[in-house]
Design an enzyme around this catalytic site. Structure first.
Site, PDB file in Angstrom:
ATOM      1  N   GLN A 105     -16.392  31.136  27.205  1.00 29.46           N
ATOM      2  CA  GLN A 105     -15.151  30.452  26.804  1.00 29.46           C
ATOM      3  C   GLN A 105     -15.317  28.956  27.010  1.00 29.46           C
ATOM      4  OE1 GLN A 105     -11.535  32.752  28.537  1.00 29.46           O
ATOM      5  NE2 GLN A 105     -13.316  33.498  29.634  1.00 29.46           N
ATOM      6  N   ASP A 108     -18.833  23.438  27.175  1.00 26.79           N
ATOM      7  CA  ASP A 108     -19.663  22.389  27.793  1.00 26.79           C
ATOM      8  C   ASP A 108     -21.138  22.445  27.433  1.00 26.79           C
ATOM      9  OD1 ASP A 108     -20.586  24.539  29.414  1.00 26.79           O
ATOM     10  OD2 ASP A 108     -19.125  24.096  30.985  1.00 26.79           O
ATOM     11  N   HIS A 123     -14.860  29.749  22.257  1.00 23.60           N
ATOM     12  CA  HIS A 123     -13.843  28.708  22.050  1.00 23.60           C
ATOM     13  C   HIS A 123     -14.436  27.443  21.434  1.00 23.60           C
ATOM     14  CE1 HIS A 123     -10.900  30.578  25.240  1.00 23.60           C
ATOM     15  NE2 HIS A 123     -10.865  31.188  24.074  1.00 23.60           N
ATOM     16  N   CYS A 131     -13.701  16.790  11.004  1.00 27.37           N
ATOM     17  CA  CYS A 131     -12.594  16.129  10.325  1.00 27.37           C
ATOM     18  C   CYS A 131     -11.720  17.203   9.665  1.00 27.37           C
ATOM     19  CB  CYS A 131     -13.124  15.163   9.261  1.00 27.37           C
ATOM     20  SG  CYS A 131     -11.776  14.425   8.297  1.00 27.37           S
ATOM     21  N   CYS A 152     -13.450   9.799  11.379  1.00 26.95           N
ATOM     22  CA  CYS A 152     -14.312  10.213  10.266  1.00 26.95           C
ATOM     23  C   CYS A 152     -14.538   9.005   9.349  1.00 26.95           C
ATOM     24  CB  CYS A 152     -13.623  11.326   9.496  1.00 26.95           C
ATOM     25  SG  CYS A 152     -14.564  11.967   8.107  1.00 26.95           S
ATOM     26  N   CYS A 154     -13.756   8.955   6.446  1.00 23.83           N
ATOM     27  CA  CYS A 154     -12.545   8.878   5.611  1.00 23.83           C
ATOM     28  C   CYS A 154     -11.396   8.192   6.352  1.00 23.83           C
ATOM     29  CB  CYS A 154     -12.123  10.268   5.139  1.00 23.83           C
ATOM     30  SG  CYS A 154     -11.370  11.283   6.439  1.00 23.83           S
ATOM     31  N   SER A 193     -10.218  33.460  34.788  1.00 27.82           N
ATOM     32  CA  SER A 193      -8.970  34.002  35.337  1.00 27.82           C
ATOM     33  C   SER A 193      -8.426  35.107  34.436  1.00 27.82           C
ATOM     34  CB  SER A 193      -7.928  32.895  35.487  1.00 27.82           C
ATOM     35  OG  SER A 193      -7.599  32.366  34.213  1.00 27.82           O
TER      36      SER A 193
HETATM   37  P1  OAD Z   1      -9.423  29.219  34.501  1.00 28.62           P
HETATM   38  O1  OAD Z   1      -9.331  27.835  35.024  1.00 28.62           O
HETATM   39  O2  OAD Z   1      -8.174  29.868  34.028  1.00 28.62           O
HETATM   40  O3  OAD Z   1     -10.037  30.185  35.620  1.00 28.62           O
HETATM   41  C1  OAD Z   1     -11.216  29.877  36.324  1.00 28.62           C
HETATM   42  C2  OAD Z   1     -11.590  31.055  37.218  1.00 28.62           C
HETATM   43  O4  OAD Z   1     -12.800  30.716  37.886  1.00 28.62           O
HETATM   44  C3  OAD Z   1     -10.560  31.404  38.312  1.00 28.62           C
HETATM   45  O5  OAD Z   1     -10.312  32.805  38.283  1.00 28.62           O
HETATM   46  C4  OAD Z   1     -11.272  31.014  39.613  1.00 28.62           C
HETATM   47  O6  OAD Z   1     -10.935  31.873  40.709  1.00 28.62           O
HETATM   48  C5  OAD Z   1     -12.725  31.163  39.231  1.00 28.62           C
HETATM   49  N1  OAD Z   1     -13.670  30.332  40.013  1.00 28.62           N
HETATM   50  C6  OAD Z   1     -13.458  29.140  40.628  1.00 28.62           C
HETATM   51  N2  OAD Z   1     -14.579  28.667  41.189  1.00 28.62           N
HETATM   52  C7  OAD Z   1     -15.539  29.577  40.919  1.00 28.62           C
HETATM   53  C8  OAD Z   1     -16.931  29.655  41.209  1.00 28.62           C
HETATM   54  N3  OAD Z   1     -17.563  28.692  41.885  1.00 28.62           N
HETATM   55  N4  OAD Z   1     -17.607  30.736  40.771  1.00 28.62           N
HETATM   56  C9  OAD Z   1     -16.977  31.726  40.071  1.00 28.62           C
HETATM   57  N5  OAD Z   1     -15.674  31.696  39.762  1.00 28.62           N
HETATM   58  C10 OAD Z   1     -14.964  30.642  40.175  1.00 28.62           C
HETATM   59  O7  OAD Z   1     -10.540  29.190  33.368  1.00 28.62           O
HETATM   60  P2  OAD Z   1     -10.831  30.228  32.168  1.00 28.62           P
HETATM   61  O8  OAD Z   1     -10.515  31.623  32.584  1.00 28.62           O
HETATM   62  O9  OAD Z   1     -12.184  29.950  31.672  1.00 28.62           O
HETATM   63  O10 OAD Z   1      -8.995  27.784  26.566  1.00 28.62           O
HETATM   64  O11 OAD Z   1      -9.779  29.762  31.098  1.00 28.62           O
HETATM   65  C11 OAD Z   1      -9.760  30.408  29.858  1.00 28.62           C
HETATM   66  C12 OAD Z   1      -9.293  29.472  28.785  1.00 28.62           C
HETATM   67  O12 OAD Z   1      -8.062  28.877  29.160  1.00 28.62           O
HETATM   68  C13 OAD Z   1     -10.191  28.276  28.546  1.00 28.62           C
HETATM   69  O13 OAD Z   1     -11.297  28.554  27.753  1.00 28.62           O
HETATM   70  C14 OAD Z   1      -9.268  27.297  27.893  1.00 28.62           C
HETATM   71  C15 OAD Z   1      -8.087  27.479  28.820  1.00 28.62           C
HETATM   72  O14 OAD Z   1      -6.855  27.130  28.374  1.00 28.62           O
HETATM   73  C16 OAD Z   1      -8.624  26.940  25.606  1.00 28.62           C
HETATM   74  O15 OAD Z   1      -8.530  25.746  25.804  1.00 28.62           O
HETATM   75  C17 OAD Z   1      -8.344  27.608  24.293  1.00 28.62           C
END
Ligand code: OAD
Length: 251
Positions: A105, A108, A123, A131, A152, A154, A193
């Site tokens: 997701q 980076d 994602h 653009c 862009c 444009c 999460s």
């Molecule tokens: P979150 O910020 O919601 O969750 C990060 C998770 O990583 C949490 O459950 C933490 O407990 C865990 N965590 C923290 N440190 C850690 C470590 N050192 N090792 C392992 N786990 C650790 O991030 P995502 O679940 O990736 O989407 O969020 C999902 C999506 O929500 C993103 O891709 C983004 C966001 O809004 C969009 O922007 C569409």
């Protein structure tokens, strides 16, 4: 007496080695140790920037300059980030023939920088700008060097080629992710999460097809007591290091 958590690591490593067919689903937590903040939680991006104001496609179309205030901070952090031992550990598992792909997701590019070959960017990617008028694409770093917000040829303000709330998942990524999730024997769910659909539905797809779900997260998530079979309750870097130690002994 040994570490009581040792048993669960041995079990996870044993399953990975026996099945030799794992897929990883990664989220922001795997890149925390590279200095990239999470989205949720007290230090998260969404604590500082309301996602409804800064991270929806509607917000970008209404006021791209405002959204670029948040994106500029993200781009700056990403430009300094390098892969950490968790990213390198997954690349190693792929080389050992244990891990077939990563569905991430994250935007980076750190899995690829660590050497992972098969990465599905669910994602999208911050490494490219697009653009929304003429669909031209540009590599981010070069274009951003010319100024923010990047434009862009444009004249329109460019959008990073990543998924904002309200945008669909790129269909090739969606299809590939589903097929990988349904074909794997083990799903490693690392640092997410599990609150954002459809990514958070992926573990259920794997589970339904008989995969063992191994969750790596220092915290509990909605998956922990519903879908997860083995919860390795540690930071990604430490957990993957320990898994690799056992895998080297038994593979
Ligand atoms: P979150 O910020 O919601 O969750 C990060 C998770 O990583 C949490 O459950 C933490 O407990 C865990 N965590 C923290 N440190 C850690 C470590 N050192 N090792 C392992 N786990 C650790 O991030 P995502 O679940 O990736 O989407 O969020 C999902 C999506 O929500 C993103 O891709 C983004 C966001 O809004 C969009 O922007 C569409």
């Amino acid at each position: 007496m040994g570490d009581p958590r040792e048993k669960i690591f041995r079990e996870a490593a044993g399953t990975l080695a026996a099945r030799r067919n794992a897929v990883a689903l990664t989220g922001a937590g795997i890149s925390v140790e590279s200095g990239i903040p999470m989205f949720r939680g007290t230090q998260g991006m969404w604590e500082k920037y309301d996602p409804m104001e800064y991270a929806t496609i509607g917000a970008f179309l209404r006021d791209p300059e405002k959204v670029w205030a948040m994106l500029a901070e993200m781009v700056e952090v990403l430009s300094r980030a390098v892969p950490n031992p968790a990213h390198f550990g997954l690349a190693k598992m792929e080389k050992m023939g244990l891990l077939r792909s990563i569905i991430t997701q994250n935007v980076d590019g750190l899995h690829q920088a660590a050497g992972s070959q098969r990465v599905i960017e669910f994602h999208g990617s911050a490494g490219e700008l697009i653009c929304l008028s003429c669909w031209n694409r540009y590599p981010s770093p070069e274009k951003i060097r010319d100024g923010i917000p990047p434009r862009c040829e444009c004249g329109r303000i460019l959008k990073p080629n990543l998924v904002l709330f309200g945008e669909p998942i790129p269909w090739t990524a969606q299809e590939e992710a589903e097929s990988e999730a349904e074909g794997c024997g083990v799903l490693l769910v690392i640092g997410t999460s599990a609150q954002v659909a459809p990514a958070c539905d992926i573990p259920r797809l794997s589970k339904r097809k008989g995969a063992v779900i191994v969750e790596i997260n220092p915290e509990e998530t909605p998956l922990t007591y519903s879908v997860t079979d083995l919860h390795l309750r540690e930071k990604a870097g430490d957990a993957i290091f320990r898994l690799l130690k056992f895998l080297r002994q038994i593979s």
